[in-house]
Design an enzyme around this catalytic site. Structure first.
Site, PDB file in Angstrom:
ATOM      1  N   GLU A  77      -8.936  11.614  -2.231  1.00  0.00           N
ATOM      2  CA  GLU A  77     -10.251  11.073  -2.594  1.00  0.00           C
ATOM      3  C   GLU A  77     -10.219   9.552  -2.630  1.00  0.00           C
ATOM      4  O   GLU A  77     -11.157   8.895  -2.169  1.00  0.00           O
ATOM      5  CB  GLU A  77     -10.683  11.617  -3.959  1.00  0.00           C
ATOM      6  CG  GLU A  77     -12.074  11.164  -4.367  1.00  0.00           C
ATOM      7  CD  GLU A  77     -12.517  11.719  -5.701  1.00  0.00           C
ATOM      8  OE1 GLU A  77     -13.636  11.382  -6.139  1.00  0.00           O
ATOM      9  OE2 GLU A  77     -11.750  12.485  -6.321  1.00  0.00           O
ATOM     10  N   GLN A  78      -9.141   8.977  -3.166  1.00  0.00           N
ATOM     11  CA  GLN A  78      -9.037   7.520  -3.195  1.00  0.00           C
ATOM     12  C   GLN A  78      -8.989   6.959  -1.773  1.00  0.00           C
ATOM     13  O   GLN A  78      -9.596   5.919  -1.486  1.00  0.00           O
ATOM     14  CB  GLN A  78      -7.794   7.098  -3.967  1.00  0.00           C
ATOM     15  CG  GLN A  78      -7.666   5.596  -4.177  1.00  0.00           C
ATOM     16  CD  GLN A  78      -8.749   5.020  -5.075  1.00  0.00           C
ATOM     17  OE1 GLN A  78      -9.267   5.714  -5.962  1.00  0.00           O
ATOM     18  NE2 GLN A  78      -9.091   3.767  -4.866  1.00  0.00           N
ATOM     19  N   SER A 104      -4.034   3.117  -7.296  1.00  0.00           N
ATOM     20  CA  SER A 104      -5.246   3.166  -8.117  1.00  0.00           C
ATOM     21  C   SER A 104      -4.975   3.806  -9.474  1.00  0.00           C
ATOM     22  O   SER A 104      -4.357   4.872  -9.555  1.00  0.00           O
ATOM     23  CB  SER A 104      -6.347   3.962  -7.401  1.00  0.00           C
ATOM     24  OG  SER A 104      -7.434   4.201  -8.264  1.00  0.00           O
ATOM     25  N   GLU A 163     -14.545  -6.023 -13.289  1.00  0.00           N
ATOM     26  CA  GLU A 163     -15.144  -4.687 -13.298  1.00  0.00           C
ATOM     27  C   GLU A 163     -15.475  -4.322 -14.742  1.00  0.00           C
ATOM     28  O   GLU A 163     -14.686  -3.649 -15.423  1.00  0.00           O
ATOM     29  CB  GLU A 163     -14.193  -3.657 -12.682  1.00  0.00           C
ATOM     30  CG  GLU A 163     -13.936  -3.862 -11.193  1.00  0.00           C
ATOM     31  CD  GLU A 163     -13.236  -2.681 -10.542  1.00  0.00           C
ATOM     32  OE1 GLU A 163     -12.890  -1.715 -11.266  1.00  0.00           O
ATOM     33  OE2 GLU A 163     -13.031  -2.714  -9.317  1.00  0.00           O
TER      34      GLU A 163
END
Length: 246
Positions: A77-78, A104, A163
């Site tokens: 998915e990453q 990640s 972020e």
């Protein structure tokens, strides 16, 4: 005296694991997962982090207003998010806001992207302001073991643009110490190389935290204290000792 090797610690809790482009995940172990918000059962975190995130949101009065956007991600998915963002936004944007696959924090299950509830939410850059209920959550987060991982003033250290929506579970007392010293995780590990840190919890118990580069770490409870050791994925161990635990 029980001696834990690095390989043994890597398969246990990973609260303080440093994950970035220079320190990729050592393996693809999937943690025990749970959904912090039953309204979003597809968004998962490591079970302990999930329970504490839910508790923090409740304490901040954020139920229904603070929602999870992205939690645990598989490596595949990453990779898909990286490839899709690269195609749509280009290299500069992607490298600033998307971690390279295998590097990640989302792949650890300890990271969560949060958003203020809205009809439409940007998956890559969700809105999570510094005021209102989101501000209340931020103030409480360290008490529940969470830190805002990528702050604007730490971009040169983390390599990731600001972020405000991305929170990482590191546990207590580490989140409290990181807030107190104004450091990100990379700086926290460096600080522990130079000195032992002490934190007094709300219940009055003292906690001592240090770092060692030894290949083994001891866990000895004969003095009435409880010790905990984690591999930091940066060549060392974080050792935590609590006093006054019966």
């Amino acid at each position: 005296m029980k001696v834990l090797t690095c390989s043994e610690l890597e398969t246990s809790r990973r609260d303080l694991m440093l994950v970035n482009r220079s320190h990729p995940l050592p393996d693809s172990t999937v943690p025990e997962l749970a959904a912090p918000d039953p309204a979003y059962p597809e968004i998962l975190m490591e079970r302990r982090a999930s329970l504490l995130l839910s508790a923090c949101i409740r304490a901040a009065g954020g139920e229904g207003q603070i929602i999870p956007v992205s939690g645990w991600r598989s490596h595949a998915e990453q990779q898909a998010i990286w490839d899709d963002t690269m195609k749509k936004e280009g290299p500069s944007f992607t490298r600033s806001y998307v971690a390279y696959p295998g590097c990640s924090e989302h792949e650890t299950g300890l990271a969560i992207d949060l958003a203020l509830a809205a009809p439409e939410i940007d998956f890559i850059r969700p809105n999570f302001p510094y005021d209102g209920v989101c501000g209340s959550f931020r103030r409480l987060a360290p008490r529940y073991g969470f830190v805002e991982r990528y702050r604007a003033d730490k971009q040169a250290v983390t390599g990731i643009a600001a972020e405000p929506w991305h929170f990482r579970y590191v546990g207590v007392p580490h989140a409290l110490l990181m807030e107190h010293y104004g450091v990100c995780l990379e700086e926290y590990l460096d600080l522990l190389c130079r000195q032992e840190l002490t934190c007094t919890l709300e219940n009055g118990r003292k906690v001592y935290v240090s770092r060692t580069d030894d290949h083994t770490a001891g866990q000895n409870t004969s003095d009435g204290c409880v010790r905990q050791a984690f591999c930091d994925n940066a060549g060392g161990f974080i050792l935590t000792r609590w006093e006054g635990i019966v």
